[in-house]
Design an enzyme around this catalytic site. Structure first.
Site, PDB file in Angstrom:
ATOM      1  N   GLY A  58      30.866  -4.817  55.454  1.00  0.00           N
ATOM      2  CA  GLY A  58      30.908  -3.854  54.337  1.00  0.00           C
ATOM      3  C   GLY A  58      30.347  -4.491  53.073  1.00  0.00           C
ATOM      4  O   GLY A  58      29.626  -3.856  52.304  1.00  0.00           O
ATOM      5  N   TRP A  98      26.611  -4.744  53.431  1.00  0.00           N
ATOM      6  CA  TRP A  98      25.991  -3.418  53.255  1.00  0.00           C
ATOM      7  C   TRP A  98      25.603  -3.196  51.782  1.00  0.00           C
ATOM      8  O   TRP A  98      24.590  -2.583  51.487  1.00  0.00           O
ATOM      9  CB  TRP A  98      26.967  -2.320  53.701  1.00  0.00           C
ATOM     10  CG  TRP A  98      26.468  -0.930  53.478  1.00  0.00           C
ATOM     11  CD1 TRP A  98      25.701  -0.188  54.327  1.00  0.00           C
ATOM     12  CD2 TRP A  98      26.692  -0.108  52.322  1.00  0.00           C
ATOM     13  NE1 TRP A  98      25.436   1.039  53.779  1.00  0.00           N
ATOM     14  CE2 TRP A  98      26.029   1.118  52.551  1.00  0.00           C
ATOM     15  CE3 TRP A  98      27.392  -0.264  51.131  1.00  0.00           C
ATOM     16  CZ2 TRP A  98      26.048   2.161  51.622  1.00  0.00           C
ATOM     17  CZ3 TRP A  98      27.401   0.765  50.208  1.00  0.00           C
ATOM     18  CH2 TRP A  98      26.737   1.953  50.461  1.00  0.00           C
ATOM     19  N   HIS A  99      26.424  -3.746  50.878  1.00  0.00           N
ATOM     20  CA  HIS A  99      26.157  -3.522  49.458  1.00  0.00           C
ATOM     21  C   HIS A  99      24.935  -4.264  48.969  1.00  0.00           C
ATOM     22  O   HIS A  99      24.318  -3.856  47.981  1.00  0.00           O
ATOM     23  CB  HIS A  99      27.383  -3.926  48.621  1.00  0.00           C
ATOM     24  CG  HIS A  99      28.481  -2.924  48.683  1.00  0.00           C
ATOM     25  ND1 HIS A  99      29.415  -2.916  49.684  1.00  0.00           N
ATOM     26  CD2 HIS A  99      28.787  -1.879  47.874  1.00  0.00           C
ATOM     27  CE1 HIS A  99      30.249  -1.912  49.491  1.00  0.00           C
ATOM     28  NE2 HIS A  99      29.890  -1.260  48.409  1.00  0.00           N
ATOM     29  N   GLY A 100      24.581  -5.340  49.602  1.00  0.00           N
ATOM     30  CA  GLY A 100      23.397  -6.053  49.138  1.00  0.00           C
ATOM     31  C   GLY A 100      23.188  -7.339  49.894  1.00  0.00           C
ATOM     32  O   GLY A 100      24.113  -7.892  50.499  1.00  0.00           O
ATOM     33  N   PHE A 124      21.963  -0.204  46.122  1.00  0.00           N
ATOM     34  CA  PHE A 124      22.510  -0.454  47.455  1.00  0.00           C
ATOM     35  C   PHE A 124      21.899   0.479  48.471  1.00  0.00           C
ATOM     36  O   PHE A 124      22.246   0.524  49.591  1.00  0.00           O
ATOM     37  CB  PHE A 124      24.037  -0.313  47.448  1.00  0.00           C
ATOM     38  CG  PHE A 124      24.695  -1.157  46.376  1.00  0.00           C
ATOM     39  CD1 PHE A 124      24.217  -2.428  46.089  1.00  0.00           C
ATOM     40  CD2 PHE A 124      25.761  -0.678  45.658  1.00  0.00           C
ATOM     41  CE1 PHE A 124      24.803  -3.198  45.100  1.00  0.00           C
ATOM     42  CE2 PHE A 124      26.364  -1.443  44.670  1.00  0.00           C
ATOM     43  CZ  PHE A 124      25.876  -2.707  44.390  1.00  0.00           C
TER      44      PHE A 124
END
Lengths: 469, 151
Positions: A322, A325-327, A469
């Site tokens: 997770g 996923w943001h960066g 993102f």
């Protein structure tokens, strides 16, 4: 095209008038909405409209073959192919540079230094959102949770629909495809809710988030060594308010715009900083992403079915991915690790350490501890590198008088946090009142609210944080 | 028996000869039905749900129209600010000129005042320092100890 801009306002008025004039012809309505969504996306970079179309074509084709196939193994293979191709697309655009860089570092450590093919890959806006949406469609068709779409148009629109295209919420196919099947119907309550959400979102983004960003958060995170503990603590809390007001504003406007066009999106935020535990926080923060991670990652990994240790491992894997996923940065992975660790501590505490006869902790303590853990993690999330984050944490021991915390900035932080003390579903309750007044009065109310926001907002508007993102 | 009574009670009064029932007053007839009668559309009569949705749509459109007009009148500086940020082309220059004229006309009418008043008060609040806040608090706690500036 950013939501809180004049150009989007004009774009929306045209789309609103045109779509409702096509209401008797659902297919044309959807075609028009698809074209409008492509225009919306092309406003940023027209070249990536092709990527959006290709991604939708891929997911439509794979889901169609899954729906037609009777053989279980074939269906398994097809869903695997669909997921892998989606991940390759996401991986190339979002993580190529990061992974090549890390691979180069590993080779260097091993003494095999090489010139690797580094490329500057432009990150298409919203790729994480529409790729996750495409994957969920393919997986849901495979699981039988969602029938395959009637047409390619539906899948294209599902993935490209402009309100959720660039920063969510991640709307599942099972939520949206049934709504595409027939011409939508508007209710007054839905419209009033949509109008209020738009005005509310504009306020949160352009007044609270923008002012906090320029007046406090950006300068402090740019050079934390130049500030003392007061400013650093203020900036950490300020960023907590800023990111909430920024991202929830985008979701609110997206939900409001979709509602005015007759479509219902799921709620994406539910006063997250009043959570009494990290587990509760993830039920209230970016709900569409946490549900996605739960249904397509945590549960397939085994969820909580394999005992405490296995549950903790699954939690950590889910939160690490997770974070990623943001960066493509270690700071995001570390952010995920902090959340994973906190969730594991909670899980172990509740299931292995705490005795049933022990007195319960006051909910206020739960809220305070959770909020501060979340703020600590936000420092890593916001910092551009580990070095910056470490400098920030070191600075917390530097006791000097704050220079950036003015009464105005403090009132924004306190006001942003006080939003969490509002009664739950306050907007819905206001909407149920607004929908009963005559339309000119409703229009005046909304117009005056937006005028108030326009009068106090700073000139210009920064892109939404979640665009990256 | 009771069903009969209800059925008869619901029937309209008998008509005399070729007399046709008068059309419902214009304001009582939903516009979709009226439109369908006039044009002889192929689709069936709208259901209650359609009519409700139609009413809601008109309510929403009117509300959006009122809000847009209100903002166009009271928030004209934003239009001008936006116009100045457009890339320089013939079209954007035209929009810029129109926005300038529109803003100046509304200023003459004093319609920029609500926005300006809010903006100025908010600007003053933004500039407040801790000393100003403390001074205000002291004045509120002990108003008689602080002489007014006019004395």
């Amino acid at each position: 095209m950013l939501f809180p801009t004049m150009i989007f306002g004009l774009f929306f008025l045209v789309v609103y008038a045109s779509t409702w004039s096509l209401n008797r012809e659902n297919e044309r309505r959807k075609q028009f909405l698809l074209l409008a969504s492509w225009v919306f996306y092309a406003w940023w970079d027209w070249r990536f409209v092709g990527l959006l179309i290709a991604s939708a074509l891929l997911n439509w084709f794979v889901a169609k073959r899954i729906g037609e196939s009777e053989d279980r193994n074939t269906r398994h293979r097809l869903v695997a192919i669909g997921v892998v191709i989606n991940l390759i697309i996401l991986g190339f655009f979002k993580y190529y540079g990061f992974f090549v860089e890390q691979f180069g570092e590993m080779l260097k450590l091993a003494g095999w230094e090489r010139d690797l093919p580094l490329m500057h890959v432009i990150l298409p806006i919203g790729i994480s959102f529409f790729t996750f949406q495409g994957m969920s469609y393919v997986i849901d068709v495979h699981r039988g949770k969602c029938p395959k779409a009637h047409s390619l148009l539906d899948v294209m629109l599902l993935m490209s629909f402009f309100p959720h295209l660039v920063a969510g919420p991640i709307v599942r196919a099972s939520d949206l495809l049934p709504q595409f099947a027939k011409a939508p119907k508007l209710s007054r309550e839905m419209a009033a809710h949509g109008l209020l959400l738009i005005a509310w979102g504009l306020f949160k983004k352009t007044v609270i988030a923008s002012e906090l960003a320029t007046g406090l958060v950006d300068p402090v995170f740019f050079d934390p060594t130049a500030y003392g503990a007061g400013d650093l603590v203020g900036a950490a809390y300020g960023y907590a308010v800023q990111i909430y007001c920024d991202f929830s504003a985008y979701s609110d406007i997206a939900i409001g715009v979709a509602a005015l066009l007759g479509y219902r999106f799921p709620r994406n935020f539910d006063q997250p900083y009043r959570s009494r535990s990290l587990q509760e926080f993830w039920r209230r923060w970016h709900i569409s992403l946490s549900n996605w991670l739960r249904d397509y990652l945590y549960v397939p990994l085994g969820g909580n079915r394999g005992g405490l240790v296995r549950t903790c491992i699954n939690l950590m894997i889910t939160m690490l991915l997770g974070g990623l996923w943001h960066g493509a940065a270690w700071t995001f992975i570390a952010w995920g690790a902090i959340h994973g660790t906190a969730l594991i501590i909670e899980r172990v505490w509740w299931s292995a350490i705490r005795k049933p006869d022990w007195p319960r902790m006051s909910p206020v303590w739960g809220v305070l501890i959770t909020f501060n853990v979340v703020c600590l993690a936000w420092i890593l999330f916001r910092s551009d590198s580990f070095a910056t984050a470490m400098a920030y944490l070191e600075g917390l021991g530097r006791l000097t008088a704050p220079t950036l915390i003015t009464p105005f900035i403090l009132s924004l932080i306190v006001g942003g946090l006080a939003l969490h003390a509002l009664p739950p579903r306050a907007i819905e309750r206001t909407a149920s009142w607004l929908c009963r007044v005559p339309s000119p009065a409703a229009g005046l109310t909304i117009g005056l609210l937006i005028l108030l926001v326009e009068a106090v907002r700073p000139a210009g508007v920064a892109p939404f944080i979640y665009f990256q993102f | 028996m009771s069903d009969d009574i209800i059925d008869h009670a619901a029937e309209p009064p008998p008509l005399n000869g070729d007399q046709t029932p008068p059309p419902a007053p214009r304001r009582d007839r939903p516009p979709l039905i009226e439109l369908a009668e006039k044009a002889g559309f192929a689709f069936s009569d709208p259901t209650d749900e359609d009519l409700l949705a139609d009413h809601a749509r008109r309510w929403t459109s009117r509300a959006i129209l009122v809000a847009t007009l209100l903002l166009a009148a009271l928030n004209s500086p934003s239009i001008q600010t936006w116009a100045t940020t457009l890339p320089p082309t013939w079209g954007s220059q035209t929009i810029d000129d129109l926005a300038e004229v529109w803003t100046s006309r509304l200023e003459q009418l004093g319609l920029d005042q609500p926005r300006t008043v809010i903006h100025d008060h908010y600007g003053a609040f933004q500039q407040l320092g801790w000393r100003d806040v403390l001074r205000t608090l002291r004045v509120r706690r002990a108003p008689d100890r602080n002489p007014t500036p006019h004395r």
